[in-house]
Design an enzyme around this catalytic site. Structure first.
Site, PDB file in Angstrom:
ATOM      1  N   THR A   1       0.878  -1.265  -0.038  1.00  0.00           N
ATOM      2  CA  THR A   1      -0.008  -0.037  -0.021  1.00  0.00           C
ATOM      3  C   THR A   1       0.828   1.219  -0.049  1.00  0.00           C
ATOM      4  O   THR A   1       0.552   2.225  -1.008  1.00  0.00           O
ATOM      5  CB  THR A   1      -1.046  -0.030   1.005  1.00  0.00           C
ATOM      6  OG1 THR A   1      -1.806  -1.280   1.337  1.00  0.00           O
ATOM      7  CG2 THR A   1      -2.037   1.084   1.095  1.00  0.00           C
TER       8      THR A   1
ATOM      9  N   LYS B   1       4.470  11.615  21.944  1.00  0.00           N
ATOM     10  CA  LYS B   1       4.564  12.662  22.943  1.00  0.00           C
ATOM     11  C   LYS B   1       3.044  12.779  23.512  1.00  0.00           C
ATOM     12  O   LYS B   1       2.767  13.689  24.353  1.00  0.00           O
ATOM     13  CB  LYS B   1       4.952  14.176  22.705  1.00  0.00           C
ATOM     14  CG  LYS B   1       6.553  13.609  22.037  1.00  0.00           C
ATOM     15  CD  LYS B   1       7.063  15.214  21.551  1.00  0.00           C
ATOM     16  CE  LYS B   1       8.144  15.099  20.722  1.00  0.00           C
ATOM     17  NZ  LYS B   1       8.313  16.327  19.955  1.00  0.00           N
TER      18      LYS B   1
ATOM     19  N   ARG C   1      -2.559   5.213   7.163  1.00  0.00           N
ATOM     20  CA  ARG C   1      -2.883   3.908   7.571  1.00  0.00           C
ATOM     21  C   ARG C   1      -2.639   4.032   9.284  1.00  0.00           C
ATOM     22  O   ARG C   1      -1.589   4.564   9.921  1.00  0.00           O
ATOM     23  CB  ARG C   1      -1.960   2.894   7.345  1.00  0.00           C
ATOM     24  CG  ARG C   1      -1.973   1.641   7.937  1.00  0.00           C
ATOM     25  CD  ARG C   1      -1.263   0.309   7.141  1.00  0.00           C
ATOM     26  NE  ARG C   1      -2.301  -0.063   5.926  1.00  0.00           N
ATOM     27  CZ  ARG C   1      -1.808  -1.165   5.225  1.00  0.00           C
ATOM     28  NH1 ARG C   1      -0.746  -1.919   5.681  1.00  0.00           N
ATOM     29  NH2 ARG C   1      -2.565  -1.365   4.071  1.00  0.00           N
TER      30      ARG C   1
ATOM     31  N   HIS D   1     -10.538  -1.278   4.344  1.00  0.00           N
ATOM     32  CA  HIS D   1      -9.309  -0.798   3.443  1.00  0.00           C
ATOM     33  C   HIS D   1      -9.817  -0.477   1.943  1.00  0.00           C
ATOM     34  O   HIS D   1      -9.558  -1.101   1.094  1.00  0.00           O
ATOM     35  CB  HIS D   1      -8.398  -1.786   3.341  1.00  0.00           C
ATOM     36  CG  HIS D   1      -7.000  -1.893   3.040  1.00  0.00           C
ATOM     37  ND1 HIS D   1      -6.612  -0.531   2.326  1.00  0.00           N
ATOM     38  CD2 HIS D   1      -6.031  -2.467   2.805  1.00  0.00           C
ATOM     39  CE1 HIS D   1      -5.289  -0.719   1.808  1.00  0.00           C
ATOM     40  NE2 HIS D   1      -5.025  -1.969   2.225  1.00  0.00           N
TER      41      HIS D   1
END
Ligand code: NCD
Length: 305
Positions: A57, A85, A106, A134
């Site tokens: 992909t 973070k 993704r 997907h």
């Protein structure tokens, strides 16, 4: 022009829209053949955010952007971004939209694509959100079936072997349920049958859905769409270990069956390599369509095709 700004689910891909997209995919395939690269997106920047592993992909989106001469910005895993973070997905998208004209992402979290699409001012493409959807893979799969068989309706299809967790199976079955007279047989371990909600959704379109513990591909099936057991999504490791090699297509299963074999790949245990040489094993050809299909989508979402 597509009637949506962002693509998050294959439910958006109606037969009418797919027809338009396939026309552009065919044009892109010709342009690859004739010119290699074209100037269509040389004024655009594509952002690629891949927070879960990917080869096909990611590389086919990169190749598509390169062939359209777009610039690219790139983040490959959560630990290399401020996610580590504690930055929220919304804040990340607000930044990336300032750096690019379209965002492809993704992400491991189901539903992350909807959040990103809602937040983003620029078009957004879901390249896989956890075990949910997907949609660009489904477009590639549908394009392959259309090329090989010439239609997307009146098909007798098998899906295996992890219909519960495979986002590729979810997206392709949703896409094909919008066409008439398709029949779906889901096969694989009992624990990995499609969810009740997916089944209800598919059946609500009039698509016949059957669950079978075993299937013989010589029984008149047009397409078998198989995908590895989704190892990373198992809560119960023992269930994965117990079933990982139980469901595997071999040469006698496939040879002379007249059934096309598709797999979004990577192939792990679900197809023996001896199947690769058979004319109905089309999964590598399927993977190659990733480039023209993703070129078409990028160009169309950016209003250039
Ligand atoms: C699929 C995925 O990521 O869902 N791979 C792909 O994009 N071609 C299938 C899989 O990982 O099994």
């Amino acid at each position: 022009m597509l009637p949506f700004k962002s693509l998050t689910s294959s439910k958006q891909l109606t037969p009418e829209i797919i027809k338009q997209i396939f026309t552009v995919v065919d044009q892109m395939a010709v342009s690859i053949e004739n010119k290699g690269r074209i100037d269509l997106l040389d004024d655009k920047v594509v952002a690629l955010l891949f927070f879960e592993p990917s080869s096909r992909t990611m590389m086919s989106f990169q190749s598509a952007a390169q062939r359209l001469k777009a610039g690219m910005v790139f983040a490959q895993n959560a630990s290399s971004t401020s996610f580590e973070k504690g930055e929220s997905l919304e804040d990340l998208i607000r930044m990336v939209e300032a750096y690019s004209d379209i965002i492809i992402m993704r992400h491991a979290q189901q539903g992350s694509a909807d959040i990103a699409a809602k937040t983003s001012k620029v078009p957004f493409i879901n390249a896989g959100d956890g075990g949910n959807e997907h949609p660009t893979q489904a477009l590639i799969d549908a394009y392959t079936i259309h090329k090989e068989i010439g239609r997307l309706d009146s098909l007798n299809l098998v899906f295996g072997f992890d219909s519960l967790q495979s986002r590729s199976i979810h997206s392709l079955s949703r896409l094909l349920s919008q066409y008439k007279n398709n029949r779906f047989t889901f096969t694989g371990p009992k624990e990995l049958e499609p969810s009740e909600s997916l089944l209800a959704e598919l059946q609500s379109t009039g698509t016949e859905c059957v669950i079978a513990s075993e299937v013989n591909l010589h029984d008149g099936y047009d397409v078998a769409y198989v995908n590895r057991l989704q190892e990373e999504r198992f809560e119960n490791r023992a269930l994965f270990e117990e079933n990982r090699r139980k469901y595997r297509l071999n040469k006698p299963d496939v040879e002379n069956s007249g059934c096309l074999i598709l797999d979004p790949l990577p192939r792990i245990d679900e197809i023996c390599t001896e199947v690769d040489e058979l004319p109905n094993a089309v999964y590598f050809k399927q993977a190659s369509y990733g480039v023209p299909v993703r070129m078409a989508l990028l160009a169309m979402l950016l209003g250039k095709a």
